[in-house]
Design a protein around this motif. Structure first.
Motif, PDB file in Angstrom:
ATOM      1  N   PRO A 112       0.843  -1.066   0.051  1.00 51.77           N
ATOM      2  CA  PRO A 112      -0.091  -0.124  -0.002  1.00 51.77           C
ATOM      3  C   PRO A 112       0.752   1.285  -0.151  1.00 51.77           C
ATOM      4  N   GLU A 113       2.079   1.312   0.692  1.00 49.17           N
ATOM      5  CA  GLU A 113       2.870   2.537   0.658  1.00 49.17           C
ATOM      6  C   GLU A 113       3.359   2.848  -0.790  1.00 49.17           C
ATOM      7  N   ASN A 114       3.643   1.828  -1.503  1.00 51.37           N
ATOM      8  CA  ASN A 114       4.124   1.917  -2.872  1.00 51.37           C
ATOM      9  C   ASN A 114       3.104   2.435  -3.914  1.00 51.37           C
ATOM     10  N   LEU A 115       1.746   2.121  -3.362  1.00 53.94           N
ATOM     11  CA  LEU A 115       0.591   2.474  -4.089  1.00 53.94           C
ATOM     12  C   LEU A 115       0.335   4.036  -3.735  1.00 53.94           C
ATOM     13  N   GLY A 116       0.923   4.587  -2.800  1.00 54.41           N
ATOM     14  CA  GLY A 116       0.813   6.165  -2.252  1.00 54.41           C
ATOM     15  C   GLY A 116      -0.567   6.288  -1.687  1.00 54.41           C
ATOM     16  N   ILE A 117      -0.922   5.140  -0.908  1.00 48.02           N
ATOM     17  CA  ILE A 117      -2.077   5.197   0.054  1.00 48.02           C
ATOM     18  C   ILE A 117      -1.610   6.051   1.255  1.00 48.02           C
ATOM     19  N   GLU A 118      -2.649   6.741   1.701  1.00 51.66           N
ATOM     20  CA  GLU A 118      -2.263   7.788   2.965  1.00 51.66           C
ATOM     21  C   GLU A 118      -2.050   6.813   4.193  1.00 51.66           C
ATOM     22  N   PRO A 119      -1.208   7.245   5.142  1.00 55.23           N
ATOM     23  CA  PRO A 119      -0.938   6.602   6.369  1.00 55.23           C
ATOM     24  C   PRO A 119      -2.059   6.023   7.139  1.00 55.23           C
ATOM     25  N   GLY A 120      -2.990   6.617   7.541  1.00 55.08           N
ATOM     26  CA  GLY A 120      -4.186   6.462   8.319  1.00 55.08           C
ATOM     27  C   GLY A 120      -4.830   5.115   7.561  1.00 55.08           C
ATOM     28  N   GLU A 121      -4.998   5.184   6.488  1.00 57.23           N
ATOM     29  CA  GLU A 121      -5.826   3.937   5.602  1.00 57.23           C
ATOM     30  C   GLU A 121      -4.691   3.039   5.758  1.00 57.23           C
ATOM     31  N   ILE A 122      -3.406   2.987   5.278  1.00 56.07           N
ATOM     32  CA  ILE A 122      -2.389   1.917   5.456  1.00 56.07           C
ATOM     33  C   ILE A 122      -2.498   1.229   6.641  1.00 56.07           C
ATOM     34  N   LYS A 123      -2.658   1.958   7.903  1.00 58.98           N
ATOM     35  CA  LYS A 123      -3.023   1.200   9.163  1.00 58.98           C
ATOM     36  C   LYS A 123      -4.059   0.601   9.385  1.00 58.98           C
ATOM     37  N   LYS A 124      -4.979   0.880   8.882  1.00 59.50           N
ATOM     38  CA  LYS A 124      -6.260   0.276   9.008  1.00 59.50           C
ATOM     39  C   LYS A 124      -6.174  -1.037   8.031  1.00 59.50           C
ATOM     40  N   ARG A 125      -5.666  -0.859   6.780  1.00 53.95           N
ATOM     41  CA  ARG A 125      -5.531  -2.180   6.034  1.00 53.95           C
ATOM     42  C   ARG A 125      -4.327  -3.167   6.669  1.00 53.95           C
ATOM     43  N   VAL A 126      -3.643  -2.559   7.215  1.00 60.06           N
ATOM     44  CA  VAL A 126      -2.713  -3.571   7.691  1.00 60.06           C
ATOM     45  C   VAL A 126      -3.320  -4.514   8.955  1.00 60.06           C
ATOM     46  N   ASP A 127      -4.070  -3.591   9.672  1.00 60.63           N
ATOM     47  CA  ASP A 127      -4.602  -4.370  10.889  1.00 60.63           C
ATOM     48  C   ASP A 127      -5.854  -5.254  10.449  1.00 60.63           C
ATOM     49  N   ASP A 128      -6.546  -4.993   9.469  1.00 60.78           N
ATOM     50  CA  ASP A 128      -7.726  -5.618   9.001  1.00 60.78           C
ATOM     51  C   ASP A 128      -7.216  -7.069   8.222  1.00 60.78           C
ATOM     52  N   LYS A 132      -7.535 -10.851   9.019  1.00 56.94           N
ATOM     53  CA  LYS A 132      -8.313 -11.516   8.054  1.00 56.94           C
ATOM     54  C   LYS A 132      -7.318 -12.960   7.990  1.00 56.94           C
ATOM     55  N   VAL A 133      -6.084 -12.902   7.823  1.00 56.83           N
ATOM     56  CA  VAL A 133      -5.388 -14.181   7.880  1.00 56.83           C
ATOM     57  C   VAL A 133      -4.779 -14.844   9.235  1.00 56.83           C
ATOM     58  N   ASN A 134      -5.514 -14.506  10.442  1.00 54.47           N
ATOM     59  CA  ASN A 134      -5.327 -14.714  11.715  1.00 54.47           C
ATOM     60  C   ASN A 134      -3.818 -14.399  12.160  1.00 54.47           C
ATOM     61  N   MET A 135      -3.285 -13.259  11.848  1.00 54.21           N
ATOM     62  CA  MET A 135      -1.977 -13.155  12.185  1.00 54.21           C
ATOM     63  C   MET A 135      -1.652 -11.888  12.975  1.00 54.21           C
ATOM     64  N   TYR A 136      -2.896 -11.180  13.398  1.00 55.24           N
ATOM     65  CA  TYR A 136      -2.737  -9.859  14.070  1.00 55.24           C
ATOM     66  C   TYR A 136      -1.884  -9.885  15.258  1.00 55.24           C
ATOM     67  N   ASP A 137      -2.043 -10.859  16.055  1.00 56.11           N
ATOM     68  CA  ASP A 137      -1.004 -11.257  17.488  1.00 56.11           C
ATOM     69  C   ASP A 137       0.276 -11.262  16.882  1.00 56.11           C
ATOM     70  N   TYR A 138       0.651 -11.398  15.693  1.00 54.84           N
ATOM     71  CA  TYR A 138       2.162 -11.380  15.448  1.00 54.84           C
ATOM     72  C   TYR A 138       2.663 -10.242  14.463  1.00 54.84           C
ATOM     73  N   ARG A 139       1.792  -9.172  14.657  1.00 57.60           N
ATOM     74  CA  ARG A 139       2.070  -8.087  13.910  1.00 57.60           C
ATOM     75  C   ARG A 139       3.314  -7.334  14.208  1.00 57.60           C
ATOM     76  N   ARG A 140       3.946  -7.260  15.494  1.00 57.81           N
ATOM     77  CA  ARG A 140       5.414  -6.942  15.919  1.00 57.81           C
ATOM     78  C   ARG A 140       6.241  -7.810  15.997  1.00 57.81           C
ATOM     79  N   HIS A 141       6.104  -9.027  15.306  1.00 57.50           N
ATOM     80  CA  HIS A 141       7.003 -10.058  15.510  1.00 57.50           C
ATOM     81  C   HIS A 141       8.039  -9.720  14.133  1.00 57.50           C
ATOM     82  N   ALA A 142       9.121 -10.341  14.325  1.00 55.60           N
ATOM     83  CA  ALA A 142      10.140 -10.468  13.055  1.00 55.60           C
ATOM     84  C   ALA A 142       9.905 -11.692  12.250  1.00 55.60           C
TER      85      ALA A 142
END
Length: 281
Positions: A112-128, A132-142
């Motif tokens: 999304p960053e490469n598509l030029g999406i604005e930061p607030g929308e990117i944050k929402k998309r990343v969390d969503d 969707k793929v059941n990986m939200y709890d791992y969002r800060r993992h390496a």
């Protein structure tokens, strides 16, 4: 009339400099459609052309002859390539080749960053998408510390975050262990049924194809069979003749029929087999 997501019309493709066998066609006059919203599986042994046709659906390859359309966009026109890749995302065999960041949520944000999406929308998309793929709890993992199945689900989230209409999975479970494969297939099925995203899954695992709406079987660069999983897998001899397996329960029903048992030939799952055996009592 059903809307088409992808159309391949009389597609022929030759790999340049493919050694001395200059006539070797990777694809030989292939015509097929992917319907909008469907879960299509393409099967074939190694060298059948299934991965080559997948790369045409995302404009990674351009036909030597014939045309490929993603929506209304013809893939051979340079000006369409960016839009085509936004419409049809691709998940490859090795998740390590698709992961670019050192933190899971940053990796999913990359597209999304490469598509030029604005930061607030990117944050929402990343969390969503991580949810969707059941990986939200791992969002800060390496990512490099995750299992193969988890990495592949992060790669799927990264494609989902670009909001494509279609996702092509090019043997995306080939490097995973059985539990990783199950995780990823469950995720693929979910995003198809819940979010109506068109799925094209290239695989050589027959069990993965059982859940498809439709199967296309390729061999030697041609489409040789099309139909529902029951249509395709009930033709056990034909599948074996081209070097492909069928799901275990289909194989079992085939052997039982050959032994004289009056049993359906289009059984795909354990549940169906149990039902059928109970009926025979």
């Amino acid at each position: 009339m059903e809307e088409k997501m992808i159309r391949c019309e009389n597609v022929t493709f030759r790999y340049e400099n493919s050694g001395n066998d200059s006539d070797k066609l990777a694809l030989n006059d292939v015509t097929l459609d992917v319907k909008k919203g469907e879960f299509l599986v393409i099967l074939g042994r190694n060298g059948s052309g299934k991965s080559t046709i997948a790369k045409h659906m995302n404009a990674l390859l351009i036909p030597s002859e014939g045309k490929v359309y993603v929506g209304d966009l013809e893939t051979s026109l340079e000006k369409n390539v960016w839009d085509i890749r936004n419409k049809a995302g691709m998940v490859f065999q090795n998740p390590d080749n698709q992961i670019v960041a050192t933190i899971v949520e940053e990796d999913v944000a990359f597209g999304p960053e490469n598509l030029g999406i604005e930061p607030g929308e990117i944050k929402k998309r990343v969390d969503d998408c991580l949810k969707k793929v059941n990986m939200y709890d791992y969002r800060r993992h390496a990512p490099h510390l995750l299992s193969g199945g988890q990495k592949q689900r992060v790669a799927i989230a990264g494609v989902l975050a670009m909001m494509p209409e279609c996702i092509i999975f090019d043997e995306s479970t080939a490097m995973l262990d059985p539990s990783g494969r199950k995780e990823v297939i469950r995720t693929i099925k979910d995003i198809n049924s819940k979010y109506k995203i068109t799925i094209v899954l290239i695989t050589h695992y027959m069990e993965e194809a059982v859940k498809a709406d439709r199967i296309i079987v390729m061999d030697e660069g041609k489409v040789i069979m099309k139909g529902t999983p029951k249509d395709i897998f009930s033709q056990v001899k034909k599948m074996k003749d081209i070097g492909l397996d069928v799901p275990q329960m289909t194989e079992l029903s085939y052997e039982l029929r050959n032994s004289g048992l009056d049993i359906k030939k289009d059984i795909l799952t354990i549940d169906e087999m149990v039902d059928e055996l109970c009926r025979l009592k």
